[in-house]
Motif scaffolding. Structure first.
Motif, short mmCIF file in Angstrom:
data_model
loop_
_atom_site.label_atom_id
_atom_site.label_comp_id
_atom_site.label_asym_id
_atom_site.label_seq_id
_atom_site.Cartn_x
_atom_site.Cartn_y
_atom_site.Cartn_z
N LEU A 201 7.76 6.55 -13.19
CA LEU A 201 8.90 7.60 -13.06
C LEU A 201 9.87 7.33 -11.84
O LEU A 201 11.05 7.20 -11.95
N PRO A 202 9.36 6.19 -10.83
CA PRO A 202 9.82 6.30 -9.38
C PRO A 202 11.25 5.18 -9.89
O PRO A 202 12.48 5.25 -9.50
N MET A 203 10.76 3.98 -10.82
CA MET A 203 11.67 3.15 -11.01
C MET A 203 12.83 3.35 -11.86
O MET A 203 14.22 2.92 -11.92
N LEU A 204 12.46 4.35 -12.68
CA LEU A 204 13.13 5.71 -13.85
C LEU A 204 14.80 6.36 -12.52
O LEU A 204 15.70 6.16 -13.39
N LEU A 205 13.99 6.39 -11.44
CA LEU A 205 14.44 7.75 -11.07
C LEU A 205 15.06 6.81 -10.67
O LEU A 205 16.42 6.89 -10.12
N LEU A 206 14.64 5.47 -9.62
CA LEU A 206 15.78 4.73 -8.64
C LEU A 206 17.11 4.58 -10.08
O LEU A 206 18.00 4.17 -9.63
N GLN A 207 16.79 3.95 -10.77
CA GLN A 207 18.09 2.88 -11.80
C GLN A 207 18.24 3.97 -12.38
O GLN A 207 19.94 4.07 -12.39
N THR A 208 18.46 5.09 -12.60
CA THR A 208 19.43 6.38 -12.70
C THR A 208 20.02 6.60 -11.60
O THR A 208 21.61 7.10 -11.64
N SER A 209 19.37 7.01 -10.46
CA SER A 209 20.35 7.08 -9.72
C SER A 209 21.73 5.76 -8.88
O SER A 209 22.80 5.76 -8.63
N ASN B 274 22.34 0.83 -2.66
CA ASN B 274 22.01 -0.94 -3.54
C ASN B 274 20.99 -1.77 -1.95
O ASN B 274 20.68 -1.99 -3.42
N ALA B 275 21.47 -1.27 -1.32
CA ALA B 275 20.45 -1.96 -0.10
C ALA B 275 18.94 -1.19 -0.55
O ALA B 275 17.46 -1.98 -0.71
N VAL B 276 19.23 -0.32 -0.67
CA VAL B 276 17.99 0.68 -0.83
C VAL B 276 17.19 -0.02 -2.11
O VAL B 276 16.16 0.33 -2.07
N TYR B 277 17.70 0.36 -2.55
CA TYR B 277 17.35 -0.04 -3.87
C TYR B 277 16.75 -1.09 -4.50
O TYR B 277 15.71 -1.92 -4.63
N GLY B 278 17.50 -2.26 -4.06
CA GLY B 278 17.48 -3.14 -3.86
C GLY B 278 15.89 -3.68 -3.17
O GLY B 278 14.98 -4.37 -3.62
N TRP B 279 15.51 -3.48 -2.37
CA TRP B 279 14.42 -3.18 -1.24
C TRP B 279 13.19 -2.43 -1.97
O TRP B 279 12.09 -2.57 -2.54
N TYR B 280 13.33 -1.53 -2.21
CA TYR B 280 12.46 -0.35 -2.70
C TYR B 280 12.16 -1.09 -4.10
O TYR B 280 10.99 -0.02 -4.17
N GLY B 281 13.57 -0.29 -4.55
CA GLY B 281 13.47 -0.04 -6.04
C GLY B 281 12.21 -1.37 -6.53
O GLY B 281 11.54 -1.17 -7.60
N LEU B 282 13.03 -2.37 -6.24
CA LEU B 282 12.93 -3.33 -7.34
C LEU B 282 11.60 -3.70 -6.77
O LEU B 282 10.39 -4.63 -7.34
#
Length: 110
Positions: free
Chosen positions: A24-32, A48-56
């Protein structure tokens, strides 16, 4: 209510909860990230920076590996037949390894 049905329901619920917790965290980050991109706000670069570090790193890699690693543990704790099979396989492998070690010690080396 049948006890086996109840145990199966709890097992399915645990597997589903673990799957959702890990994915679910990956889905929420991708949707956001997609919503922010399509809206076109100024916060996209920061997100995009937060997504790149935290998300991936965390969501995609760590949580996916955590999900895959905990599934066998759930199988072992929740399913008696799987546990019996697993213990049987381990004991057979250990006994075959021990017999191989003891037989190699008694054979003369050339």
């Amino acid at each position: 209510m049948d006890i086996r049905f109840m145990e199966a329901s709890v097992t399915i619920t645990l597997f589903t909860a673990l799957y959702l917790l890990c994915n679910l965290p990956m889905l929420l980050l991708q949707t956001s990230a997609n919503i922010t991109y399509f809206i076109g706000t100024d916060k996209y670069q920061l997100q995009n920076a937060v997504y790149g570090w935290y998300g991936l790193v965390i969501s995609r890699n760590f949580l996916t590996i955590l999900n895959a690693a905990t599934n066998p543990c759930l199988y072992l704790t929740r399913m008696k037949r799987y546990r019996a099979w697993f213990v049987g396989m381990i004991s057979r492998k250990c006994s075959s390894l021990m017999s191989h070690v003891t037989s190699s010690r008694t054979e003369p080396s050339e």
